[in-house]
Design a protein around this motif. Structure first.
Motif, mmCIF file in Angstrom:
data_model
loop_
_atom_site.group_PDB
_atom_site.id
_atom_site.type_symbol
_atom_site.label_atom_id
_atom_site.label_comp_id
_atom_site.label_asym_id
_atom_site.label_seq_id
_atom_site.Cartn_x
_atom_site.Cartn_y
_atom_site.Cartn_z
ATOM 1 N N VAL A 1 3.349 -65.679 16.514
ATOM 2 C CA VAL A 1 2.821 -66.370 15.353
ATOM 3 C C VAL A 1 2.070 -65.518 14.428
ATOM 4 O O VAL A 1 2.097 -65.294 13.076
ATOM 5 C CB VAL A 1 2.116 -67.513 15.562
ATOM 6 C CG1 VAL A 1 1.674 -68.091 14.353
ATOM 7 C CG2 VAL A 1 3.029 -68.603 16.424
ATOM 8 N N PHE A 2 1.251 -64.692 14.948
ATOM 9 C CA PHE A 2 0.298 -63.708 14.506
ATOM 10 C C PHE A 2 -0.251 -62.853 15.469
ATOM 11 O O PHE A 2 -0.812 -62.933 16.435
ATOM 12 C CB PHE A 2 -0.785 -64.623 13.652
ATOM 13 C CG PHE A 2 -2.001 -63.660 13.181
ATOM 14 C CD1 PHE A 2 -2.087 -63.308 12.110
ATOM 15 C CD2 PHE A 2 -3.229 -63.157 13.883
ATOM 16 C CE1 PHE A 2 -2.932 -62.218 11.404
ATOM 17 C CE2 PHE A 2 -4.261 -62.715 13.510
ATOM 18 C CZ PHE A 2 -4.049 -62.306 12.233
ATOM 19 N N TRP B 1 3.455 -58.424 12.442
ATOM 20 C CA TRP B 1 4.176 -59.541 12.882
ATOM 21 C C TRP B 1 3.377 -61.054 12.414
ATOM 22 O O TRP B 1 2.260 -61.178 12.692
ATOM 23 C CB TRP B 1 4.183 -59.793 14.604
ATOM 24 C CG TRP B 1 5.291 -58.479 15.047
ATOM 25 C CD1 TRP B 1 6.143 -58.115 14.351
ATOM 26 C CD2 TRP B 1 5.172 -58.266 16.507
ATOM 27 N NE1 TRP B 1 6.721 -57.174 15.435
ATOM 28 C CE2 TRP B 1 6.072 -57.372 16.510
ATOM 29 C CE3 TRP B 1 4.221 -58.435 17.393
ATOM 30 C CZ2 TRP B 1 6.222 -56.537 17.583
ATOM 31 C CZ3 TRP B 1 4.513 -57.877 18.779
ATOM 32 C CH2 TRP B 1 5.453 -56.874 18.879
ATOM 33 N N ARG B 2 4.251 -61.760 11.769
ATOM 34 C CA ARG B 2 3.507 -63.106 11.222
ATOM 35 C C ARG B 2 5.033 -63.929 11.441
ATOM 36 O O ARG B 2 6.384 -63.849 10.752
ATOM 37 C CB ARG B 2 3.501 -63.043 9.777
ATOM 38 C CG ARG B 2 2.461 -62.245 9.460
ATOM 39 C CD ARG B 2 1.116 -62.484 10.040
ATOM 40 N NE ARG B 2 -0.029 -61.501 9.598
ATOM 41 C CZ ARG B 2 -0.378 -60.635 10.118
ATOM 42 N NH1 ARG B 2 0.481 -60.136 11.345
ATOM 43 N NH2 ARG B 2 -1.397 -59.813 9.797
ATOM 44 N N ASP C 1 4.771 -63.265 25.739
ATOM 45 C CA ASP C 1 3.469 -63.915 26.048
ATOM 46 C C ASP C 1 2.126 -63.272 25.334
ATOM 47 O O ASP C 1 2.195 -62.051 25.166
ATOM 48 C CB ASP C 1 3.134 -64.043 27.536
ATOM 49 C CG ASP C 1 2.689 -65.578 27.913
ATOM 50 O OD1 ASP C 1 1.860 -66.025 27.060
ATOM 51 O OD2 ASP C 1 3.113 -66.188 28.743
ATOM 52 N N ASN C 2 1.191 -63.996 25.178
ATOM 53 C CA ASN C 2 -0.120 -63.639 24.797
ATOM 54 C C ASN C 2 -0.773 -62.414 25.948
ATOM 55 O O ASN C 2 -0.629 -62.811 27.261
ATOM 56 C CB ASN C 2 -1.176 -64.605 24.676
ATOM 57 C CG ASN C 2 -2.545 -64.244 24.556
ATOM 58 O OD1 ASN C 2 -3.600 -64.182 25.182
ATOM 59 N ND2 ASN C 2 -2.938 -64.033 23.181
ATOM 60 N N ASP C 3 -1.194 -61.423 25.596
ATOM 61 C CA ASP C 3 -1.683 -60.188 26.654
ATOM 62 C C ASP C 3 -2.835 -60.964 27.539
ATOM 63 O O ASP C 3 -2.709 -60.396 28.732
ATOM 64 C CB ASP C 3 -2.302 -59.042 25.823
ATOM 65 C CG ASP C 3 -3.352 -59.427 25.056
ATOM 66 O OD1 ASP C 3 -3.602 -60.495 24.520
ATOM 67 O OD2 ASP C 3 -3.993 -58.599 24.560
ATOM 68 N N TYR D 1 0.791 -75.707 21.487
ATOM 69 C CA TYR D 1 1.309 -74.628 20.511
ATOM 70 C C TYR D 1 1.338 -73.407 20.744
ATOM 71 O O TYR D 1 1.604 -72.323 19.898
ATOM 72 C CB TYR D 1 0.904 -74.764 18.940
ATOM 73 C CG TYR D 1 0.865 -76.261 18.296
ATOM 74 C CD1 TYR D 1 2.018 -76.761 18.010
ATOM 75 C CD2 TYR D 1 -0.415 -77.005 18.393
ATOM 76 C CE1 TYR D 1 1.984 -78.105 17.429
ATOM 77 C CE2 TYR D 1 -0.388 -78.055 17.772
ATOM 78 C CZ TYR D 1 0.733 -78.658 17.485
ATOM 79 O OH TYR D 1 0.999 -79.949 17.102
ATOM 80 N N GLY D 2 0.843 -72.956 22.169
ATOM 81 C CA GLY D 2 0.654 -71.706 22.741
ATOM 82 C C GLY D 2 -0.294 -71.102 22.470
ATOM 83 O O GLY D 2 -0.578 -69.863 22.661
#
Length: 328
Positions: free
Chosen positions: A85-86, A92-93, A112-114, A158-159
């Motif tokens: 998403v951001f 990346w957007r 995934d998020n780091d 929303y992750g």
């Protein structure tokens, strides 16, 4: 041997590795992180090149089959583990990264998020192995975080769960890059550590004499690791700065204990290399500010064990687990 490829996209480097089922990294690849102005397609080319390089190593050395590719990215990743998403360090957007890479890779791809990937690695192979309820706090330039309960990463609707750095701890406090004031990462991060040291140096405080000598008068050379190194060498001012960051860390952890009631906190990121110089004051502040202190179990506060490779190890293992159907 069942292998997976993990890729950790950081602010300065893209680190990739072939990871076995025990969390061992048996081959590595590295690239510089592209500038945030670089087009998304160019960044994807780079990621594909890392996958291709590691695939070639696995085949050449007969290491085993690669079952999946996991990517850990700093930024907001959708709950679908597909869309970035951001990303603050990249262009990346709402980038459909998983879909784009799947079209170019022969393996299943997961994003995934780091902080999520690092937390998973520490739970599977590191400092909080076997704990039922874990909260990870990553202290780097800012503060990232993750929550893991009963073997599952809690990503939120929303992750975007785990962005602890932007909890407000000082109303009308220091301005944060997120646009708000008083965010936790303005007081307990690597940036906060360096900012406080620079303020002493700019004021020509005699307390910062040793640090000033090391820099030769050039404040732009100051880094968090330099402060940690100075504290380890006996510099009282550097140790005091780390203790102050640790106190703010403990304050935030007490708030998180109220929200999540974990059995353990694991502290990662570059600043965590300070060890007990940071975590000692953090534990003390945590005990003093924990609601209901003295009448409730106290979560342990552990230093992360896997270092800079936690993100890629966790990304690989999460991807392999998803392919096996063990993780949503």
């Amino acid at each position: 041997m069942s292998l997976a490829i993990g890729i950790d996209i950081g602010g300065t480097k893209v680190a990739g590795g072939l990871v076995d089922e025990e969390g061992n990294v048996i081959a590595r690849a590295r690239r510089d992180t592209p500038h945030r102005s670089t087009k998304a397609a160019v960044v994807e080319d780079l990621l594909v090149s890392v996958v291709d390089e590691l695939d070639a190593v696995a085949e050449r050395d007969s290491l085993g089959d690669v079952s999946a590719v996991g990517i850990g990215a700093a930024g907001f990743v959708g709950a679908d583990r597909s869309t970035v998403v951001f990303a603050p360090h990249l262009s990346w957007r709402n980038e459909p990264l998983r879909e784009n890479l799947r079209a170019r890779c022969t393996h299943p791809v997961f994003v995934d998020n780091d902080a999520n990937t690092a937390c998973w690695a520490e739970w599977r192979f590191g400092a909080v192995r076997g704990e039922s309820h874990v909260v990870m706090v990553n202290l780097g330039t800012g503060i990232g975080g993750a929550v893991l309960f009963d073997g599952e990463i809690q990503r939120g609707r929303y992750g975007i769960a785990g962005e602890f750095g932007h909890m407000q701890v000082v109303p009308s406090g220091l301005r944060c890059e997120c646009g708000n004031r008083g965010c936790w990462e303005q007081y307990a991060s690597g940036n906060a550590l360096v900012r406080e040291a620079r303020s002493l140096l700019a004021a020509e405080s005699p307390m910062a004499h040793d640090i000033a000598d090391t820099l030769g008068g050039d404040l732009t050379k100051l880094t968090g690791p330099m402060i940690t190194e100075a504290a380890s060498a006996g510099d009282a001012t550097a140790a005091e700065l780390l203790a102050e960051i640790g106190t703010w860390l403990g304050t935030g952890l007490a708030n998180l204990a109220s929200a999540f009631d974990p059995s353990a906190f694991v502290i990662g990121g570059g600043v965590s290399a300070a060890g007990d110089m940071l975590l000692g004051p953090a534990r003390e502040a945590f005990r003093k500010q924990l609601p209901g202190r003295g009448y409730r179990p106290e979560a342990r506060i552990a230093q992360a064990q896997l270092g800079n490779e936690a993100g890629l190890v966790g990304a690989a293992d999460l991807a392999r687990s998803a392919v096996k159907g063990n993780v949503a």
